[in-house]
Design a protein around this motif. Sequence first.
Motif, PDB file in Angstrom:
ATOM      1  N   ARG A  68     -25.872   4.921 -34.977  1.00 58.73           N
ATOM      2  CA  ARG A  68     -25.961   3.604 -34.315  1.00 58.73           C
ATOM      3  C   ARG A  68     -25.741   3.722 -32.810  1.00 58.73           C
ATOM      4  N   ALA A  69     -24.767   4.521 -32.417  1.00 61.41           N
ATOM      5  CA  ALA A  69     -24.486   4.685 -30.991  1.00 61.41           C
ATOM      6  C   ALA A  69     -25.655   5.358 -30.281  1.00 61.41           C
ATOM      7  N   ALA A  70     -26.254   6.371 -30.911  1.00 59.41           N
ATOM      8  CA  ALA A  70     -27.399   7.063 -30.316  1.00 59.41           C
ATOM      9  C   ALA A  70     -28.575   6.111 -30.145  1.00 59.41           C
ATOM     10  N   GLU A  71     -28.824   5.318 -31.151  1.00 61.08           N
ATOM     11  CA  GLU A  71     -29.910   4.339 -31.076  1.00 61.08           C
ATOM     12  C   GLU A  71     -29.647   3.333 -29.957  1.00 61.08           C
ATOM     13  N   ALA A  72     -28.404   2.903 -29.818  1.00 60.71           N
ATOM     14  CA  ALA A  72     -28.053   1.935 -28.782  1.00 60.71           C
ATOM     15  C   ALA A  72     -28.218   2.519 -27.377  1.00 60.71           C
ATOM     16  N   LEU A  73     -27.931   3.794 -27.210  1.00 59.21           N
ATOM     17  CA  LEU A  73     -28.015   4.436 -25.895  1.00 59.21           C
ATOM     18  C   LEU A  73     -29.439   4.756 -25.459  1.00 59.21           C
ATOM     19  N   ALA A  74     -30.325   4.908 -26.405  1.00 50.98           N
ATOM     20  CA  ALA A  74     -31.679   5.373 -26.109  1.00 50.98           C
ATOM     21  C   ALA A  74     -32.333   4.535 -25.007  1.00 50.98           C
ATOM     22  N   GLY A  75     -32.732   5.226 -23.928  1.00 48.01           N
ATOM     23  CA  GLY A  75     -33.456   4.579 -22.840  1.00 48.01           C
ATOM     24  C   GLY A  75     -32.598   3.734 -21.908  1.00 48.01           C
ATOM     25  N   ARG A  76     -31.296   3.815 -22.038  1.00 50.84           N
ATOM     26  CA  ARG A  76     -30.414   2.991 -21.205  1.00 50.84           C
ATOM     27  C   ARG A  76     -29.543   3.875 -20.325  1.00 50.84           C
ATOM     28  N   ALA A  77     -29.070   3.303 -19.219  1.00 49.10           N
ATOM     29  CA  ALA A  77     -28.162   4.015 -18.324  1.00 49.10           C
ATOM     30  C   ALA A  77     -27.219   3.013 -17.684  1.00 49.10           C
ATOM     31  N   GLY A  78     -26.125   3.537 -17.128  1.00 47.85           N
ATOM     32  CA  GLY A  78     -25.182   2.719 -16.391  1.00 47.85           C
ATOM     33  C   GLY A  78     -24.548   1.618 -17.225  1.00 47.85           C
ATOM     34  N   LYS A  79     -24.417   0.453 -16.612  1.00 43.52           N
ATOM     35  CA  LYS A  79     -23.745  -0.668 -17.259  1.00 43.52           C
ATOM     36  C   LYS A  79     -24.459  -1.096 -18.544  1.00 43.52           C
ATOM     37  N   GLU A  80     -25.784  -1.043 -18.542  1.00 50.95           N
ATOM     38  CA  GLU A  80     -26.538  -1.414 -19.739  1.00 50.95           C
ATOM     39  C   GLU A  80     -26.222  -0.453 -20.889  1.00 50.95           C
ATOM     40  N   ALA A  81     -26.127   0.840 -20.589  1.00 52.91           N
ATOM     41  CA  ALA A  81     -25.791   1.834 -21.609  1.00 52.91           C
ATOM     42  C   ALA A  81     -24.363   1.628 -22.108  1.00 52.91           C
ATOM     43  N   LEU A  82     -23.456   1.372 -21.191  1.00 55.49           N
ATOM     44  CA  LEU A  82     -22.062   1.127 -21.567  1.00 55.49           C
ATOM     45  C   LEU A  82     -21.960  -0.047 -22.534  1.00 55.49           C
ATOM     46  N   GLY A  83     -22.611  -1.141 -22.217  1.00 58.64           N
ATOM     47  CA  GLY A  83     -22.569  -2.320 -23.090  1.00 58.64           C
ATOM     48  C   GLY A  83     -23.183  -2.059 -24.447  1.00 58.64           C
ATOM     49  N   ALA A  84     -24.325  -1.393 -24.474  1.00 61.25           N
ATOM     50  CA  ALA A  84     -24.998  -1.103 -25.743  1.00 61.25           C
ATOM     51  C   ALA A  84     -24.153  -0.166 -26.603  1.00 61.25           C
ATOM     52  N   PHE A  85     -23.610   0.862 -25.987  1.00 66.01           N
ATOM     53  CA  PHE A  85     -22.766   1.833 -26.681  1.00 66.01           C
ATOM     54  C   PHE A  85     -21.528   1.149 -27.256  1.00 66.01           C
ATOM     55  N   ALA A  86     -20.831   0.405 -26.415  1.00 64.76           N
ATOM     56  CA  ALA A  86     -19.609  -0.287 -26.842  1.00 64.76           C
ATOM     57  C   ALA A  86     -19.902  -1.298 -27.944  1.00 64.76           C
ATOM     58  N   ASN A  87     -20.981  -2.032 -27.801  1.00 63.14           N
ATOM     59  CA  ASN A  87     -21.324  -3.026 -28.820  1.00 63.14           C
ATOM     60  C   ASN A  87     -21.723  -2.385 -30.142  1.00 63.14           C
ATOM     61  N   ALA A  88     -22.309  -1.198 -30.093  1.00 66.10           N
ATOM     62  CA  ALA A  88     -22.628  -0.485 -31.339  1.00 66.10           C
ATOM     63  C   ALA A  88     -21.339  -0.186 -32.099  1.00 66.10           C
ATOM     64  N   TYR A  89     -20.321   0.262 -31.395  1.00 62.73           N
ATOM     65  CA  TYR A  89     -19.030   0.544 -32.029  1.00 62.73           C
ATOM     66  C   TYR A  89     -18.395  -0.742 -32.569  1.00 62.73           C
ATOM     67  N   ARG A  90     -18.376  -1.763 -31.747  1.00 60.59           N
ATOM     68  CA  ARG A  90     -17.727  -3.024 -32.150  1.00 60.59           C
ATOM     69  C   ARG A  90     -18.468  -3.667 -33.317  1.00 60.59           C
TER      70      ARG A  90
END
Length: 189
Positions: A68-90
């Motif tokens: 889930r975290a890998a899918e959330a990170l795909a194609g993202r960087a910076g603040k957008e990646a941080l939010g997607a990564f964190a939200n995948a965990y939550r």
Amino acid sequence: MARAGITLEGLTRAAADLADEVGFEHLTVSAVARRLGVKDPSLYAHIGSAHELKVRVALLALAELADRAAEALAGRAGKEALGAFANAYRDYAHAHPGRYAATRFDLDPETALASAAPRHSELSRSLLRGYDLPEPAQTDAIRFLGAALHGYITLELTGAFSHTQRPTASSWNWTLDALHTALSGTSGG
């Protein structure tokens, strides 16, 4: 001899589902056997102990969460990646609280290295590339990120924030903004 109809994968998934319902700390071989409609000894044809059952659930959860975290990170960087990564965990923690707790289970070093646990570190490093942190700051940032995310999620799941009316989602967004600011202002030291 293994009981017909029960597979190790099916047993592990049944245990993970049960952990989501009753809590990982309450997961027992007896409870899983009742869930599957068999006697405890039928499960010992697949697993050696209650500890092994918990390890298997932890391994499943680590793999699911890494995907889930890998899918959330795909194609993202910076603040957008941080939010997607964190939200995948939550989101995973809210959907699967028992499995999420299992991701914190203490695995022996050999098992941990062979699991998806190192992948979580790699994903964190991938996320942090957008913040251009050299070592040792990158390792410090991985620990900071993990502590902030897992700490917040664990407190939220246990109801520790229920004493105020402010929605936890608002505080979560504030936390992510603060993390982004901290990571953006961190230098190599």
